[in-house]
Design a protein around this motif. Sequence first.
Motif, PDB file in Angstrom:
ATOM      1  N   GLU A  82      -8.127  -6.784   0.670  1.00  0.00           N
ATOM      2  CA  GLU A  82      -9.481  -6.549   1.186  1.00  0.00           C
ATOM      3  C   GLU A  82     -10.511  -7.495   0.569  1.00  0.00           C
ATOM      4  O   GLU A  82     -11.596  -7.678   1.137  1.00  0.00           O
ATOM      5  CB  GLU A  82      -9.895  -5.106   0.899  1.00  0.00           C
ATOM      6  CG  GLU A  82      -9.917  -4.765  -0.591  1.00  0.00           C
ATOM      7  CD  GLU A  82     -10.213  -3.297  -0.874  1.00  0.00           C
ATOM      8  OE1 GLU A  82     -11.122  -2.742  -0.263  1.00  0.00           O
ATOM      9  OE2 GLU A  82      -9.506  -2.721  -1.731  1.00  0.00           O
ATOM     10  N   THR A 136      -9.023   8.831  -1.854  1.00  0.00           N
ATOM     11  CA  THR A 136      -7.877   8.011  -1.486  1.00  0.00           C
ATOM     12  C   THR A 136      -7.657   6.861  -2.469  1.00  0.00           C
ATOM     13  O   THR A 136      -6.830   5.990  -2.228  1.00  0.00           O
ATOM     14  CB  THR A 136      -8.075   7.425  -0.072  1.00  0.00           C
ATOM     15  OG1 THR A 136      -9.307   6.679  -0.066  1.00  0.00           O
ATOM     16  CG2 THR A 136      -8.136   8.515   0.974  1.00  0.00           C
ATOM     17  N   ASN A 137      -8.426   6.875  -3.548  1.00  0.00           N
ATOM     18  CA  ASN A 137      -8.235   5.829  -4.558  1.00  0.00           C
ATOM     19  C   ASN A 137      -8.707   6.411  -5.896  1.00  0.00           C
ATOM     20  O   ASN A 137      -9.234   7.528  -5.937  1.00  0.00           O
ATOM     21  CB  ASN A 137      -9.014   4.565  -4.171  1.00  0.00           C
ATOM     22  CG  ASN A 137      -8.364   3.287  -4.701  1.00  0.00           C
ATOM     23  OD1 ASN A 137      -7.666   3.311  -5.716  1.00  0.00           O
ATOM     24  ND2 ASN A 137      -8.588   2.174  -4.019  1.00  0.00           N
ATOM     25  N   PRO A 188       0.830  -1.215   0.000  1.00  0.00           N
ATOM     26  CA  PRO A 188       0.000   0.000   0.000  1.00  0.00           C
ATOM     27  C   PRO A 188       0.861   1.261   0.000  1.00  0.00           C
ATOM     28  O   PRO A 188       1.883   1.320   0.666  1.00  0.00           O
ATOM     29  CB  PRO A 188      -0.805  -0.124   1.300  1.00  0.00           C
ATOM     30  CG  PRO A 188      -0.039  -1.072   2.151  1.00  0.00           C
ATOM     31  CD  PRO A 188       0.660  -2.010   1.220  1.00  0.00           C
ATOM     32  N   ARG A 214      -6.793  -2.475  -1.239  1.00  0.00           N
ATOM     33  CA  ARG A 214      -6.324  -2.055   0.071  1.00  0.00           C
ATOM     34  C   ARG A 214      -6.149  -3.277   0.970  1.00  0.00           C
ATOM     35  O   ARG A 214      -6.902  -4.246   0.853  1.00  0.00           O
ATOM     36  CB  ARG A 214      -7.333  -1.096   0.705  1.00  0.00           C
ATOM     37  CG  ARG A 214      -7.551   0.177  -0.122  1.00  0.00           C
ATOM     38  CD  ARG A 214      -6.275   1.018  -0.156  1.00  0.00           C
ATOM     39  NE  ARG A 214      -6.408   2.234  -0.938  1.00  0.00           N
ATOM     40  CZ  ARG A 214      -5.798   2.455  -2.115  1.00  0.00           C
ATOM     41  NH1 ARG A 214      -5.022   1.534  -2.655  1.00  0.00           N
ATOM     42  NH2 ARG A 214      -5.950   3.609  -2.742  1.00  0.00           N
ATOM     43  N   ASP A 226     -12.651   4.756  -3.812  1.00  0.00           N
ATOM     44  CA  ASP A 226     -12.648   4.774  -2.344  1.00  0.00           C
ATOM     45  C   ASP A 226     -14.071   4.679  -1.782  1.00  0.00           C
ATOM     46  O   ASP A 226     -14.287   4.907  -0.585  1.00  0.00           O
ATOM     47  CB  ASP A 226     -11.903   6.003  -1.799  1.00  0.00           C
ATOM     48  CG  ASP A 226     -12.629   7.322  -2.090  1.00  0.00           C
ATOM     49  OD1 ASP A 226     -13.786   7.308  -2.544  1.00  0.00           O
ATOM     50  OD2 ASP A 226     -12.011   8.378  -1.867  1.00  0.00           O
TER      51      ASP A 226
END
Lengths: 423, 366
Positions: free
Chosen positions: A93, B65-66, A71, A80, B86
Motif C-alpha cells: 500500500e 483489522t491491524n 496478507p 496491506r 487500521d
Amino acid sequence: MKPFCRTGDHLSRRAFLKGAAVSGGGLVLPNWGGLAHAKTAAEIATKAKKRCILLWMNGGASQIDTFDMKPGRTTGGPFRPIQSKVTGLQVCEYLPKVAAVADKLAVIRSMQTHSPDHPDGIYHMHTCYKMSERTPHPELGAVIAKYNGDLGSDLPTFVRMGSCGNAGSGYLGPAHEPFSLGRDGKLGSFSTPYLADDAEKKRADLFRFVESEFAVDHKAEPFASHRTAKERAWRLLRAKAVFDISKEWPTAKERYGDSDFGRGCLMARKLVEAGVPFVEVGQENYDSHADNFVCHKANMQLLDPAYSGLLTDLSERGLLKDTLVIWMGEVGRTPGINNRAGRDHFIRAWTTVLAGGGIVGGQVYGSTDADGKDVKENPVSEGDLFATIYKALGINHRAKHLTGVRPVWLTPEGSQPVKELLG
Amino acid sequence: MPDLTKPTQAWTLTWDADWVTSVAFIGATRKVAAGNNLGGILVWDLPEKPGGDAPKPTLRLDGHTNCVSKLAATPDGKTLLSASYDHTVRLWDTSTAPTGEEKLVLNAMAIADAERRKNNGAKVPPAMPATVGVVKASTAFEAHKEWVVNLELTRDGKTVITGDDGGHVIIWDRESKAIQKRWQVKGWAYALALSPDKKQACVGERFPLVFDGGRHAAIKLWDASTGEATKDLSAEFKGMHMAAAAYSLDGKVLAVGRGGESDGGSGSVTLLDPTNGKKIKALTPGHISGLTDMAFHPDGKHLASAGRDTIVRIWEVATGKLVSEVGKSRGGQFKDWIHAVSWSADGAWLAAADMAGAVQVWHFAG
C-alpha cells in the motif's frame, strides 16, 4: 610530442555539431551543445547502445513488504496489499505510484541466491560471483561501461551515488572503475577548480607538455593510466554542467519526491540521457533487523515517487525502451518477524524487479509458497539474473576474459537468461 | 497505600497469537484489556487476590483489522478506546453483551512451534483452552488516514488525543465524537500527551530514516485550542525520537521518553516543566534499546516506564529516585519488549503488554 586533447575532442561529434542549446529547463549548456536538449538527447541515446540504471536497496529490502505480499499469513506483517495496474500483481500500500506503472515492471519473485551477508551479498549481487573466489570480478556497472560505454566521452561511463557496490572494475581494469557522486547526486567539492579558467587551462597545457615529453621514455602502463585519469578529469570538468540539476529540481521534485534518493534518480535519468551507460543509485536504511516496518514504511515513501518518477520520466523521453532499470539489493528479508520487530537476511526466496530496455513489463516471474519461505516455481540464481540483464543490454553473458592466463566468463557456467522476461 | 518498592508477580496471562501490544485496566473494575499485533482485543476478569492459576479471558472484542497500538478506558469503566494501524479508533461499550462464544487456545503458537521442533527434542506444552464471549459492536473515530500510533484519554474521560503516521494530531470530544482541533506535524506523530487542563499537547515526531538526509526528529509543545506550536524542544533533544509522553495528574510535570532501537542505546525518561519546557531532571538508568510507554501512578507521585529491555521501572517523580524494577531483562540481542503499561485505579496492580505473547500482571501489597 604527442597531440593534446583539446576542448571538444571527446564530446560526441553529433552533439557538438549541433552547438550550444537550451535545455528543457532553460539551462544553457555550452559544453554539451545538443546533448542537453531532451529530444536531441533521446535521439542520440536511442542510437547508442543500451543503458542501465541500478536502484540499489542497500541492506536488503523486504520482499514480503514490497512486491511479494502475504496478507493474512503470520509472515505478512502490518502492511496491506493494493492492486497494481497488472492483474495478479499486488504491491504494498505504500507503493501506490509504483503500482500505477506496474505495466512496465517484470517482478522476479523467485530469487534464490547464495551469499547471506552484506559484504559478500553486495559483491555477489554486483558481480554474480561469490566474493570468496580469488578472481577479482567486475561489477555489473564496469561490464556495461566496457561493452556499452564510450571511453571517448567526456562523461564517466560508470557512475554511482549512495551506498552501492564493493567490487569495482575488477579484472576489467582502472578504465572502468566507478565514478562516485554524493548520495544526493552532487559532484564532490574536488570538481571545483581553484584557479581561474585561463590559469587552469595554462596549467593543464603545461602538464600535458611535461607528461608527453616524459612519456617518450616512460612507457609503463601506470604512467599511461595516470595521464588517462588526468585527461578524463579535465574532460569531466568540461561536462560538469550535466551534473547540475538545480534548475530542474524545483519542478522535478514533485515527481521524484524531495529526498536524496529522488535527486539521485533524477541525476541518473539525466546522465543516461547524456549517454552514460550505467548509473547506480543507492537507497539506504533497508537493513532492518529491528523496526522493519517503520524503516520500510519510511523508505517506501521515498522509493515510491523516485522509482515511479524515474520510469515515467524515462518513458516520456523515449528512453525507457533502451534503458534497463533494475531494482534490487544484496539479500531479501526473512518471512519470520523477529522479536525486535525486525526481519533478518534471507536468500532462499526473494524479489528483484526489472523494467525497461529489453524487458517485457507487466509480469510476475516465479513464485513463493504461502508464507514466502521458499521458492515454489522458477528459481532464479545470481547468474541467471545477470545473464538476463546482459542479454537485455545486448551483451554476451558468456563473454570470455583473461585474468593473466586464466579464462573467466561474465556469468558462471550454467547461467541462463530467463527468456520469459526478455522481449 | 500500595508499597511500590515490593512488586510481586500475580499472573502471566498467556495469549501468544501474536505480540501483545497494548494494555489497559478498565475503570475501577477488576477487568483488564489487552490488544495485539493482529488487531485482536481480549478482556480478563482478575481475581481479587494475586496467586493461583492465571485467569482466562472472558471476552474478545472483534473489529480491528491491524495492530492495536493503544488502549485506554474511561474512569467509570463504561467505555474502552482502542487505536489501531487500521486507521481507526474504536469505542467499545463495556456493558455490551456478547453475541456469541468462541473457543481459543491461548498458547497455540507455542504448541505449533514445539510441534515443528519435536524431532529436535522440543516438548509440546499442554493446550491452554479458553472460551470467550465475542463482542462485535463498536463505534469509531474515522478521520485518520494512516496508522493511528498513539492515543491518550484525559483523566475525566471526556477528551481524546490521537496521532498518526501521516503526522495528523486530532483532539476529539469522546462522547459526541466531534473533532475539537486537528493539526499536522512535519514528521509522523509518535509520542503524544494532553495536559490535564486540556490546554497543552506534547507531540514527538519522527521520520525514522537512519542514514538519509530526510531523517526527522522533533518534539514540540502545542496550544491544544489553536493547534499552534508554542515551544520547540527539538534542540534540547536533538535527533532523538520520543516514543512516549505523559503529564502528571496535576499537570506540573511532563515526562518524555526516548524510543527506538536504531535511535540509540538508552531510552531514558526526562522530566520537564511544561510551562517553559525546561528540564527538571533525567531519570537513570534508561531502557536499553529504547523506551516504549509511560504511565503516572494514580497517587500522582510515581511514574512507571517500560521498554525494550523487558523491564518496567517505577520512579519517584519528586526525587527522580528509582523505587523498584518490575521484571527482569531477558538479555541478549534477541529478546522481547514490554510494549505498554497500565495502572489499576487503586494503584495496587500494574499490567504490562509483553511482546512474548502475554500480559504480565504485578501486584503491590499495601
